[in-house]
Design a protein around this motif. Structure first.
Motif, mmCIF file in Angstrom:
data_model
loop_
_atom_site.group_PDB
_atom_site.id
_atom_site.type_symbol
_atom_site.label_atom_id
_atom_site.label_comp_id
_atom_site.label_asym_id
_atom_site.label_seq_id
_atom_site.Cartn_x
_atom_site.Cartn_y
_atom_site.Cartn_z
ATOM 1 N N SER A 139 0.820 -1.103 -0.013
ATOM 2 C CA SER A 139 -0.042 0.001 0.052
ATOM 3 C C SER A 139 0.827 1.304 -0.072
ATOM 4 C CB SER A 139 -0.881 -0.199 1.261
ATOM 5 O OG SER A 139 -0.250 -0.098 2.347
ATOM 6 N N GLN B 118 2.058 6.579 -7.004
ATOM 7 C CA GLN B 118 0.869 7.761 -7.240
ATOM 8 C C GLN B 118 1.495 8.994 -7.148
ATOM 9 O OE1 GLN B 118 -2.718 7.968 -4.885
ATOM 10 N NE2 GLN B 118 -2.563 10.284 -5.167
ATOM 11 N N SER C 130 -12.063 11.975 -4.680
ATOM 12 C CA SER C 130 -11.057 11.241 -4.622
ATOM 13 C C SER C 130 -11.525 9.618 -5.251
ATOM 14 C CB SER C 130 -10.372 10.708 -3.129
ATOM 15 O OG SER C 130 -11.638 10.327 -2.553
ATOM 16 N N SER D 60 -11.026 5.578 -5.336
ATOM 17 C CA SER D 60 -10.335 4.217 -4.622
ATOM 18 C C SER D 60 -10.028 3.358 -5.614
ATOM 19 C CB SER D 60 -11.400 3.820 -3.567
ATOM 20 O OG SER D 60 -10.504 2.831 -2.900
ATOM 21 N N GLY E 290 -7.732 -0.336 -2.935
ATOM 22 C CA GLY E 290 -7.309 0.201 -1.527
ATOM 23 C C GLY E 290 -6.473 1.358 -1.602
ATOM 24 N N VAL E 291 -6.031 2.037 -2.789
ATOM 25 C CA VAL E 291 -5.381 3.209 -2.784
ATOM 26 C C VAL E 291 -6.138 4.500 -2.936
ATOM 27 C CG1 VAL E 291 -3.223 4.594 -3.520
ATOM 28 C CG2 VAL E 291 -3.189 2.085 -3.134
ATOM 29 N N SER E 292 -6.250 5.396 -2.024
ATOM 30 C CA SER E 292 -7.092 6.664 -2.654
ATOM 31 C C SER E 292 -6.273 7.649 -3.667
ATOM 32 C CB SER E 292 -7.345 7.245 -1.286
ATOM 33 O OG SER E 292 -8.203 8.207 -1.645
ATOM 34 N N SER F 182 -6.328 11.137 -5.086
ATOM 35 C CA SER F 182 -6.750 12.607 -5.135
ATOM 36 C C SER F 182 -7.428 12.749 -6.476
ATOM 37 C CB SER F 182 -6.046 13.570 -4.492
ATOM 38 O OG SER F 182 -4.881 13.740 -5.324
#
Length: 351
Positions: free
Chosen positions: A4, A11, A191, A193, A196-198, A200
């Motif tokens: 994660s 990102q 945002s 998802s 599991g990664v948000s 922006s």
């Protein structure tokens, strides 16, 4: 580091790498057309970000004053050129009217619009348009005043002038914006998802805008007449002049595109980090590392190199945050060594 955290760092690296890619493309464009290593590219990042921040704070941006001042200086230089050439004096009224509309009326109109609307809460689209209208024309004005008179000089002299312009623009930035940093409102608070990664909304805006601009530049250079003229100028300046392509106009257009990419990069990155009057230099320098990976000639390699710089910076900030700048700029050493060994050396012709 778990998966994660690696995804979050990726990102961030892709987002900053997209901004560096835009600056690298601008640097490659300017160098290939004019042979200028455009060190002041980063100042357009700061000018764009801080101008937008002042508009959002409902303050009058000092860059709106700088624009007509530079325009008036260009007008005086062009008018002096008319006086020095007797054969052009008979067309002086028509030429002076054209110069006035190019260098005086447009900047004064932008100044008047900024003066009229700066105390009001403008929509985001209007703020962006006004910011670009203020900052982008500074690019060709800088070229006309600093670089066009010495366009045929050696690359070393052009580099020295670029350094001087950089220091002048940094000083003007401190005078206009002060030492306080600013951050602008994000384009979107949404945002996404993904795994599991948000992600922006601002990061999506940055990456999407970079992809659209890269594609637009590709089609511009491949399909449009002016884009092909710029490509011809970058390949052979003398040959371009012989077939009727104005190298001075090509230089102004290259600086206009570079200023636009720089200002837009500042607008994109300002919601993500605090921008100071001198922050653009470091951001532009990282774009320069990406451009060096492309040899200052290849647009795809420059974009890929900038993405590599962004990822390297992001992961370095996790493993060794105190040395992340050192790690990023050290990347340029093996690239230069490889290019020095892999390419032949050509002495620059005496001017």
């Amino acid at each position: 580091m778990d998966l994660s955290i690696a995804a979050i760092l990726a990102q961030d690296g892709i987002t900053t790498g997209a901004v560096y890619a835009l600056l690298a493309l601008a640097l490659v464009l300017v160098f290939s057309v004019t042979r200028v290593i455009f060190i002041p590219q980063g100042e357009f990042v700061s000018y764009g970000a801080l101008t937008l921040a002042m508009l959002q704070a409902q303050k009058f941006p000092p860059t709106a004053i700088l624009l007509p001042v530079l325009g008036a200086a260009c007008f005086l230089v062009e008018a002096a050129g008319l006086v020095r050439h007797p054969e052009r004096r008979r067309h002086a009224p028509r030429l002076m009217a054209g110069l006035a509309s190019r260098y005086l009326l447009g900047p004064i109109a932008v100044y008047a619009i900024a003066r009229h609307f700066y105390g009001e809460s403008l929509p985001m689209a209007a703020q962006l348009a006004l910011t670009l209208a203020i900052v982008v024309p500074i690019g060709p004005f800088v070229y006309r005043l600093a670089f066009e008179p010495i366009a045929e000089a050696t690359t070393l002299l052009l580099l020295i002038v670029a350094v001087a312009v950089h220091f002048a623009m940094v000083g003007l930035g401190l005078l206009m914006f002060g030492a306080e940093g600013s951050r602008t409102t994000p384009f979107s608070d949404a945002s996404l998802s993904l795994g599991g990664v948000s992600i922006s909304g601002q990061s999506i805006w940055v990456i999407a805008t970079a992809l659209v601009l890269i594609a637009a530049l590709y089609f511009y250079f491949d399909r449009s007449i002016s884009g092909k003229a710029l490509r011809a100028t970058s390949v052979n300046r003398l040959g371009a002049r012989l077939v009727g392509i104005g190298t001075a106009q090509a230089g102004r257009l290259a600086f206009t595109l570079a200023a636009g990419l720089g200002a837009l990069s500042g607008i994109l990155v300002a919601p993500l980090t605090t921008i100071y009057y001198d922050s653009g230099f470091l951001i532009g320098l990282k774009g320069f590392v990406g451009a060096i990976i492309g040899g200052l000639v290849s647009y795809p390699l420059a974009a890929a190199g900038s993405l590599l710089v962004g990822l390297l910076e992001s992961y370095s900030s996790f493993w060794a945050s105190a040395y992340k700048e050192v790690i990023v700029f050290t990347l340029i050493i093996p690239v230069l060594l490889w290019r020095s060994l892999a390419t032949g050396h050509v002495e620059e012709e005496e001017q």
